[in-house]
Design an enzyme around this catalytic site. Structure first.
Site, short mmCIF file in Angstrom:
data_model
loop_
_atom_site.label_atom_id
_atom_site.label_comp_id
_atom_site.label_asym_id
_atom_site.label_seq_id
_atom_site.Cartn_x
_atom_site.Cartn_y
_atom_site.Cartn_z
N SER A 107 -38.59 -56.85 44.04
CA SER A 107 -38.60 -55.88 42.95
C SER A 107 -39.97 -55.77 42.31
O SER A 107 -40.28 -54.75 41.67
CB SER A 107 -37.60 -56.30 41.86
OG SER A 107 -36.28 -56.02 42.25
N ASP A 115 -35.03 -46.80 38.59
CA ASP A 115 -34.60 -48.16 38.31
C ASP A 115 -33.33 -48.17 37.47
O ASP A 115 -32.64 -47.15 37.35
CB ASP A 115 -35.73 -48.93 37.62
CG ASP A 115 -35.85 -50.36 38.11
OD1 ASP A 115 -34.97 -51.16 37.75
OD2 ASP A 115 -36.81 -50.67 38.86
N HIS A 173 -34.65 -54.31 33.88
CA HIS A 173 -35.28 -54.44 35.19
C HIS A 173 -36.44 -53.47 35.37
O HIS A 173 -37.54 -53.84 35.80
CB HIS A 173 -34.24 -54.24 36.30
CG HIS A 173 -34.73 -54.56 37.67
ND1 HIS A 173 -35.25 -53.59 38.51
CD2 HIS A 173 -34.78 -55.71 38.37
CE1 HIS A 173 -35.59 -54.15 39.66
NE2 HIS A 173 -35.32 -55.44 39.61
#
Length: 550
Positions: free
Chosen positions: A409, A191, A231
């Site tokens: 995601s 990520d 994220h």
């Protein structure tokens, strides 16, 4: 406010400088330099612990995967010579591809082809490639994304809070109740960063139980992975996060490696190379599942971008890396992307890879969400493969607050955690079997479409199907690969007086083999594609199960 103006001549000089500087910047090209060989391959293959952990070797043994040259590191002397070449920067390396990602002027990169150990150069700028077809042949063996229980012996009861829907949708809670929570499986998360994972309360359970094993920051070249971006933090929370009554991840007892591969400051193909490097490191560490909520299609330099026609699993560097990870016995779970409402709505790179699980997004009632990127791949394979909740998923932010977020995601890691949890219940399955059981359990398996693929999986059904094959339940006999294309291998401690009978779905015996002199392979290529059942027996073993013929 006082505004200053430059004299006319200075303004002209500045303009010329800006134009010149722009030309210099755009003169830099990215390319992959493919090398001819690995001179020290014999040493590494004779000493596998010099290149792979024991856990990685054990994973190969369980799945019947042999070591080969792709496991051997890139030859260091070749790296040094290219690093010393005029105007060349080595950005990343890949042992699986035997390639280096380089950056430099077109002239300097072209000069590398004069080196005897360079096979060829493939440019990120597609227009510069004179080769036709695939950049390299990656053998196949078979997105930064915008963002009734009474029949079980219930051993674990989590208070899921608002995360209940995303788990119960997949019947993940039924596996949790049977004490299957990811134990013994390792997930690598690729990520953009993991800020707050070292401090926020929802991750404390991971730290208390030593479930975060480490990681690496590839863009910065260091081991500081609790940085850069949030994220990955949100992604990890859907798998490993835990706050009683608010959030329980789908694999709360799995172990994790955290890898930063995404550089949020720019969009460049080097991120694909970091991705492959991370996947290779994950493989060497013995990882079982990779989750990647990243995807690539458009780059800052439009010449580097991928057209839909190129999204066939064979062009994208990261796509070929994901397929290679599968060959090493890893299940890659990749977000489909959030481009469904865009002019180009299709999945990106590496979501187009073969032999992975590409995950689309649905809402709380399992309906397709319009932002979720669609399939199929350019070569017509079903994508996405399956779906999970991606609209209003329950996550943790960097401060530890439990909130919601939307995107594939999050559908991807929710699904990835369930893959690890399922696999922890039937640990001797191969990566291929895991993927197939997940697909077969999905509610659209017989009628897949370009929006949800095979649909939403039912992990209790997948587990029931896997248990019914019984193939994992003996330590004496293993039958693989399954699905099979031609050669079926039977391995066991003793195979004397062994036989195997294969039946079609009508119960008719279509193939029979007596295994003589410890014979351990049979040719089933005469069978038509479909589902069959096998009955194996020997002096000390009996085994029955389902066989899928490709």
């Amino acid at each position: 406010m006082v505004t200053k103006y430059l004299p006319e001549m200075n303004r002209k000089l500045l303009s010329i400088f800006i134009i010149f500087f722009s030309i210099i910047i755009h003169a830099q090209e990215d390319a992959w330099v493919y090398l001819t060989d690995k001179p020290d391959a014999a040493y590494y293959l004779a000493n596998p612990l010099e290149m792979l952990s024991q856990r990685a070797l054990d994973r190969r043994t369980v799945q019947g995967i042999s070591l080969d040259n792709t496991d051997v590191p890139v030859y260091p002397n070749y790296i040094t010579q290219i690093e010393n070449a005029t105007g060349i920067t080595v950005m990343a390396k890949s042992k699986w591809m035997n390639a280096l990602h380089v950056r430099g002027s077109l002239t300097n990169i072209q000069a590398l082809e004069n080196l005897a150990f360079v096979d060829y150069v493939y440019y990120a700028n597609h227009s510069l490639n004179l080769r036709s077809g695939n950049p390299i042949t990656t053998p196949i063996s078979e997105s930064k994304s915008s963002d009734t229980n009474d029949k079980f012996d219930v051993q674990v009861n989590f208070n899921y809070g608002n995360s209940d829907n995303q788990i119960q949708m997949l019947n993940g809670h039924l596996l949790h109740q049977q004490d299957h929570t990811g134990q013994g499986k390792i997930i690598a998360v690729l990520d953009s960063g993991f800020t707050g994972v070292d401090t926020a309360t929802p991750f404390q359970r991971l730290h208390d139980n030593n479930l975060i094993l480490g990681g690496y920051n590839f863009p910065d070249g260091n081991a500081n992975f609790y940085m850069r971006h949030n994220h990955g933090t949100m992604v990890l929370s859907t798998m490993g996060g835990y706050v009683d009554g608010q959030l329980v991840g789908t694999a709360p007892d799995a172990q994790y490696y955290l890898f930063i591969t995404e550089d949020i400051n720019s969009e460049n193909p080097v991120e694909e190379s970091y991705w492959v490097e991370a996947a290779e490191l994950a493989d060497s560490l013995g990882v079982d599942v990779i989750n990647s909520s990243l995807g690539y299609g458009a780059y800052d330099n439009p010449n580097y971008s991928y057209s839909y026609a190129q999204r066939n699993g064979q062009i994208g560097f990261a796509s070929r890396g994901a397929s290679m990870a599968f060959q090493k016995g890893i299940v890659c779970v990749i977000s489909a992307g959030n481009e469904g409402n865009n002019t180009e709505p299709h999945i990106g790179i590496p979501a187009d890879a073969d032999n992975i699980l590409t995950i689309g997004a649905v809402n709380n009632v399992e309906a397709y969400v319009s932002f979720s990127s669609i399939g199929n791949t350019a070569d017509g394979r079903i994508k996405p493969d399956v779906c999970a909740k991606g609209l209003g998923a329950t996550i943790s932010n960097t401060s530890g607050a439990i909130t919601t977020a939307s995107g594939t995601s999050f559908s991807s890691p929710i699904l990835a955690g369930m893959v690890a949890t399922f696999w922890s219940a039937v640990p001797n399955l191969s990566a291929s079997q895991v993927i197939q059981y997940v697909k077969e359990s999905a509610d659209q398996y017989n009628t897949p479409d370009i929006y949800k693929g095979y649909g939403v999986p039912d992990f209790q059904l997948a587990l029931t199907n896997a248990l019914n094959t019984e193939s994992f339940s003996t330590n004496q006999v293993s039958i693989y690969p399954n699905p099979v294309s031609s050669i079926l291998t039977i391995e066991g401690v003793q195979l004397q007086n062994a036989s195997i009978r294969i039946y079609n779905q009508l119960g008719q015996n279509v193939l029979s083999f007596d295994l003589l002199n410890n014979q351990n392979s049979i040719d089933v290529s005469v069978l038509n594609s479909g589902v069959y059942f096998y009955d194996f027996s020997s002096n000390n073993s009996k085994l029955r199960g389902k066989l899928i013929k490709r």
